[in-house]
Design an enzyme around this catalytic site. Structure first.
Site, PDB file in Angstrom:
ATOM      1  N   CYS A 172       0.836  -1.219   0.000  1.00  0.00           N
ATOM      2  CA  CYS A 172       0.000   0.000   0.000  1.00  0.00           C
ATOM      3  C   CYS A 172       0.859   1.253   0.000  1.00  0.00           C
ATOM      4  O   CYS A 172       1.478   1.603   1.006  1.00  0.00           O
ATOM      5  CB  CYS A 172      -0.926  -0.032   1.210  1.00  0.00           C
ATOM      6  SG  CYS A 172      -1.816   1.506   1.495  1.00  0.00           S
TER       7      CYS A 172
ATOM      8  N   CYS B 281      -0.172   3.963   2.524  1.00  0.00           N
ATOM      9  CA  CYS B 281       0.205   3.552   3.885  1.00  0.00           C
ATOM     10  C   CYS B 281       1.629   3.993   4.204  1.00  0.00           C
ATOM     11  O   CYS B 281       1.927   4.459   5.309  1.00  0.00           O
ATOM     12  CB  CYS B 281       0.099   2.037   4.028  1.00  0.00           C
ATOM     13  SG  CYS B 281      -1.569   1.369   3.843  1.00  0.00           S
TER      14      CYS B 281
END
Length: 292
Positions: free
Chosen positions: A40, A43
């Site tokens: 991700c 993230c």
């Protein structure tokens, strides 16, 4: 690497110790649970901001990291459908949260809504180094090198060193220093600014002496390519407004050049002076008026 104190405020948790580290711990302090995954990108952009906040607050809250790929039951239980997702726990239950990226100011507001406070403010070695870059560059460089020695992923130290290297004309070293950093996230704007300055300097290297260039323009004032070269040369020197004035003349003389190389260089200048700054807005409107 985390220092000894920060290890108490930033911890990795899995299904085996979630109850103890989150539900029980949140009876006494705010616990933020960051649901993330290795694949991700957002993230990885949010993580440094959360870690920086945890260190700044010095125990005002505990940051818990949960990898959803390795803890799918937890992700399912809390109905994590997109990441990053951050849930705030107090009194053994989730009380607030957010999805996606937050900027530093938004994150500060979020923490404030939870009543998070921090310890005594600590000296900021980065601020000290920044203040010394022009007056005592050797000391500034030593500060940055020390910070990188403690944490090679320290983005602020990398940006500071790259900025100093670029100012000294060490463009290759500056680009190498910036290589691990992306053009987005906490340091993205500074990274882009340095890279654009280096790109313009490379282009200006073929322009020759400014005096000679101005003589050529005086002899051929309708030559848009010469105006473009002068604009690049002035921008490289930091004379951004005069540079953009020359670029507007080039665009007026040759609309195709204006929509191509002129616009490209103008965008680089905007990224240096601030994409939404008053000066950028003014010249963006002027260029749009000429071209469209």
């Amino acid at each position: 690497m985390l220092d000894a104190a920060a290890k108490n405020w930033i911890i990795d948790v899995d299904e085996s110790n979630f109850e103890e580290e989150v539900l029980v711990r949140s009876q006494d302090t705010v616990v933020l649970v960051d649901f993330w995954a290795e694949w991700c990108g957002p993230c990885k952009q949010l993580a440094p901001l959360l870690c920086a906040a945890a260190k700044e607050k010095q125990g005002g809250f505990v940051l818990v990291k949960v990898n959803i790929d390795e803890n799918q039951q937890l992700a399912s239980y809390f109905r994590i459908e997109s990441i990053p997702t951050v849930l705030a726990f107090q009194g053994g239950r989730p009380v607030n949260g957010f999805q996606g990226l937050l900027g530093p100011e938004e994150l500060e507001e979020f923490l404030g809504s939870l009543g998070v406070t921090g310890g005594e403010p600590k000296a900021d070695p980065y601020a000290d180094a920044l203040a010394l870059e022009e007056t005592e560059p050797a000391k500034a460089e030593a500060f940055y090198q020390t910070m990188l020695g403690e944490d090679e992923n320290n983005g602020r130290a990398r940006v500071g060193l790259a900025r100093m290297q670029a100012a000294a004309g060490k463009d290759a070293e500056a680009l190498e220093m910036l290589a691990p950093l992306g053009d987005t996230g906490e340091h993205g704007a500074d990274v882009v600014k340095i890279r654009r300055m280096i790109e313009m300097r490379a282009n200006a290297a073929t322009a020759g002496d400014e005096t000679d260039l101005r003589k050529k323009i005086a002899a051929a004032p309708e030559n848009p390519a010469l105006r473009l070269e002068l604009g690049n040369l002035l921008a490289t020197r930091g004379d951004y407004q005069p540079a953009m004035d020359e670029l507007l003349v080039a665009a007026e003389l040759d609309r195709e050049l204006g929509r191509g190389a002129v616009r490209e260089l103008m965008v680089k200048i905007f990224e240096i002076i601030g994409v939404r700054s008053d000066l950028a807005d003014e010249y963006r409107d002027k260029l749009r008026g000429l071209l469209y």
